[in-house]
Design a protein around this motif. Structure first.
Motif, PDB file in Angstrom:
ATOM      1  N   ARG B 140       0.836  -1.218   0.000  1.00 23.47           N
ATOM      2  CA  ARG B 140       0.000   0.000   0.000  1.00 23.47           C
ATOM      3  C   ARG B 140       0.864   1.259   0.000  1.00 23.47           C
ATOM      4  O   ARG B 140       0.446   2.295  -0.501  1.00 23.47           O
ATOM      5  CB  ARG B 140      -0.934  -0.013   1.217  1.00 23.47           C
ATOM      6  N   VAL B 143       1.395   2.541  -3.390  1.00 24.94           N
ATOM      7  CA  VAL B 143       0.287   3.170  -4.097  1.00 24.94           C
ATOM      8  C   VAL B 143       0.503   4.680  -4.122  1.00 24.94           C
ATOM      9  O   VAL B 143       0.886   5.272  -3.109  1.00 24.94           O
ATOM     10  CB  VAL B 143      -1.063   2.826  -3.418  1.00 24.94           C
ATOM     11  N   PRO B 145       0.230   8.270  -3.479  1.00 22.44           N
ATOM     12  CA  PRO B 145      -0.462   8.912  -2.350  1.00 22.44           C
ATOM     13  C   PRO B 145      -1.762   9.613  -2.741  1.00 22.44           C
ATOM     14  O   PRO B 145      -2.656   9.752  -1.907  1.00 22.44           O
ATOM     15  CB  PRO B 145       0.581   9.912  -1.824  1.00 22.44           C
ATOM     16  N   TYR B 148      -4.150   6.656  -2.714  1.00 16.66           N
ATOM     17  CA  TYR B 148      -4.259   5.926  -1.450  1.00 16.66           C
ATOM     18  C   TYR B 148      -5.601   6.116  -0.736  1.00 16.66           C
ATOM     19  O   TYR B 148      -6.200   5.141  -0.259  1.00 16.66           O
ATOM     20  CB  TYR B 148      -3.095   6.316  -0.531  1.00 16.66           C
ATOM     21  N   PRO B 149      -6.118   7.360  -0.650  1.00 21.49           N
ATOM     22  CA  PRO B 149      -7.365   7.533   0.120  1.00 21.49           C
ATOM     23  C   PRO B 149      -8.565   6.808  -0.465  1.00 21.49           C
ATOM     24  O   PRO B 149      -9.579   6.672   0.214  1.00 21.49           O
ATOM     25  CB  PRO B 149      -7.601   9.051   0.071  1.00 21.49           C
TER      26      PRO B 149
END
Lengths: 296, 296, 296, 296
Positions: B140, B143, B145, B148-149
């Motif tokens: 993760r 990923v 940023p 990411y969310p």
């Protein structure tokens, strides 16, 4: 088909039955298939087991605090329920009914999940009332009008439960189950239903446990004579093999009835097949009492 | 294991794939078992099929109105979903991904149901990232940023999707899938994971469809070399046998990729096994383009 | 209480009604409360709205491909449904019924979610059959035995639907709704029910839309005379204010009936309160036809 | 916003807190609204209560048999849960955390329902980490890599829980909560977040109960200074008015902390507002110990 178990005896935590055995009821919700594979060594011991998946909801009911019946049901598969795993570690009872449901494509609702509970009684069923859609109106009309409003779902079993209550389950459990079978056979005849009624049913009020294993011999048309769903009985200090390799000994006064033994590699003598066409009454301190169900 | 299908071609109503064939994806959600029975005539054609039940949720994603992707996911078994049956009659699309999930005992949530959708792309997976819990943090962190969310659940596949997007799925789909495989193998090595990565993955933006069939050959310790999950391809005017006995002809430009053929008694030549260790790119008016995935 | 809307007109994508307006049906599932606050400027326009939350499931039914009715229902709150948001962007129809349910503590099941669908008709209801548990047996006995097996849940509304079908909804919709009201009032009298019947009901087969706004004036004992649930009608090219600040114009032939206007700051003349004790028939190219419901 | 309660004291059956009081936690799941109506007599006693509905799932965690924590969570509204009503009558515990969730439109999953449980600890939260999506990556990177794989969902609270565990919740609960607040404020500064962090949090291992009431005073930009969610404390033999008109006396050693008092018409002196910016530690046989949270 579904799978269920019924326990009556000294209080135990129910994970010993539901989640920890190497063929626990939760395991049976997804892994019953092994027992039905042609050639599988134990398959011959499990007639009538032809469907591996009981994933259409589940439920438990148990006698708890102050004699009240606790009930917990979910519409998702038992094998996925973190709630069931956690609660099974916490609930201790002397009388448990537990059920994993197979009704693929049917109505998925908590109201259709067994065990059903009403007025101190709990009830569950493996099998089916063939042609129920043709007979539902007739059968529900037979339910005591005082009880009728408590029918919540559309399952055949719930109607059977309220019929059994109407026929005196509380005062004469064996007679009520007998009358239930008779009434369904009558309805099959009245409505020209040839699909069979098949049943392993269990009912309890915490004092007694009554089960019925039966299937139609009447009005089958040209259809095959059905095999009743399997049912096993273990009494006394049964030991059960757990998934983690240990063994658990159940209490001396254990009466355990279940669709399949809770262990895969069991000792034959401890899991006794229940005779077909039998209503069985289990009570504290008494031998089980078995009554044959005659063909009408 | 799970089951999925991916369709790309002229718009069709999706019940022709999901619910009506005699071994539709919905049928595969509960009846995949027959294909894995030892001695079952067709079993030899279906290597790697060893689990009958894909009942831990399902989902569909499709290119719809104004090019927007529609998405529908439920956490209950596909075989029970009246919604899916009704909606499948109503939805017409030229690009569909559809998935039935097997993750018994895992986290059951819509957020974990495939296909995942983000920014015009949809993604699904049959297989698993072995040892994912050891590698999740590393993967993760790779990923983007900015992306990411958008990770909502805890499934290995969703992280794979956002990695693929990070690695350029939109601009170089074959390269991104290749890099995804490499990155996972690197993480396995970094974290001493011997459990294999196994995958049949599909991604689409409505213009192209990319699939990857692969499983680990690296870092397997003393474990067996895994078999990649099965994957089949049907192109052109494939006909499919429906459960009601009729046949449906799919459009001339059909590209259909699926875990299992959608019919039980199919003609061999129409369902072509996808080669192992292959990334395949399907585009309108072009021959499928297959790229081998080297062992590192 | 619940909230619903019914649309009949040229095909539109249904997000314009369900999710995008500044007081969309989804907003009404959680935010209806503002309309009932004492002193809130618009409160006087919304008599009978005293419950903010309609979170006990939802459903839509619509005429779709080849005239078939599509149906989608979930037991979780509409405001949480990612599926509903996504599907609302994708579904285009000329006839939509949509409903958010308030039955806190009742039976939560898809089978109890409106709209109900049978044989080309769809049906929904805001209000309640007071004392239904006392009358359910009588009312269900009046349902055509051929239709009886299709009753799936335990809601008062579903029984009303099958009664309306029994009374000729398909051939004489206004007469059937009238007879439904009469039958319920008769059952209230027969069973000494003083709790009122209150209803805003809608039924459609895609050609016609019939609604009934009514509440008991009979057998109320010493109880207050109930206010019928609110109902509004908008016809013609209604414009609706969207949550994003834009406006959407509905088609010229729009017939829109709903529990509450779909916008918070609307122009009075476009949302016409439906008269109490009225059955309304909406048909393409005709003026709405209103029939009074007499007190027996 | 959400609502929660935390009980520590002699074992009681939890229906006395969850379902029976006249403003029980279940009542607060749907009826918190009355407390926020302008002009409502008690509204002034309940600052920060502006949302009536907490219908996006619920959960309980409690210390049970052999000290193990039992957990039960559902994604549907608490007010609809027959399971919760039945189980609340059966579960007896000396330490309970219970939570009803408000996250309309967010991710609805058991994995996101409070209380979270790990390694003998349970944790819940009313409030929110403003701008969490911008900070999630940073904050999760701070979680002990050994704990990271146990993060299952996407809620801000679950990450807070694992941060608190990382910061030593088990050895220094007050210090860990303090550090949690500091870390979040640091992340807000690092990521230019002006949306506030607001929190009433509770954590327990069955021996101690720690709560924190706090909200951001830092990095608020031009936004208003937020009010911390309300929090009340009742200790000693509190009596609570039940919905049925009776009163229940809680045990002498009761420590009860809750978002709202559990009764609508309470005696002021028994429900003490918890001071803002306070971490409180409740232990058997000791006075509660309150520590102020400084503004950085």
């Amino acid at each position: 088909m579904c799978r269920w178990l019924a326990y009556h005896g000294s209080p135990i935590t129910i994970d010993k039955l539901l989640t920890k055995p190497n063929h626990s009821l939760v395991d049976q919700s997804i892994n019953a298939r092994h027992l039905s594979l042609p050639g599988f060594p134990m398959a011959k011991q499990f007639p009538g087991h032809d469907f591996p998946t009981n994933g259409d909801g589940f439920g438990i009911a148990f006698v708890g605090r102050e004699g009240n019946i606790g009930q917990f049901r979910e519409i998702t598969p038992a094998w996925d329920s973190h709630n069931l795993h956690s609660l099974a570690e916490q609930i201790e009872t002397g009388t448990l009914l537990a059920h994993v449901r197979a009704a693929p494509g049917g109505s998925i609702a908590e109201d259709n999940c067994h065990p059903f509970v009403h007025d101190g009684w709990m009830f569950q069923h493996n099998g089916g009332v063939g042609g129920f859609e043709k007979m539902a109106r007739d059968l529900r009309m037979d339910v005591d009008p005082e009880l009728y409003p408590f029918i919540m779902g559309n399952s055949d079993t719930e109607t059977c439960f309220y019929l059994a209550l109407t026929y005196g389950l509380a005062s004469d459990p064996v007679g009520a189950m007998m009358k239930l079978n008779d009434r369904i056979e009558q309805a099959r005849a009245d409505n020209n239903v040839t699909a069979p009624f098949t049943a392993c049913m269990a009912a309890s009020n915490g004092d007694i446990l009554v089960t019925m294993r039966v299937s139609s011999r009447e009005n089958l048309g040209s259809g095959p004579v059905p095999e009743s769903p399997s049912l096993y009985h273990a009494h006394g200090a049964a030991k059960i093999r757990m998934a983690d390799g240990t063994e658990e000994h159940l209490p001396e006064d254990t009466q355990l009835v279940c669709s399949e033994p809770l262990e895969l590699d069991f000792s034959d003598h401890e899991w006794v097949p229940v005779e077909d066409r039998t209503i069985s009454l289990f009570q504290d301190g008494k031998e089980p009492q078995h009554t044959s169900v005659p063909v009408n």
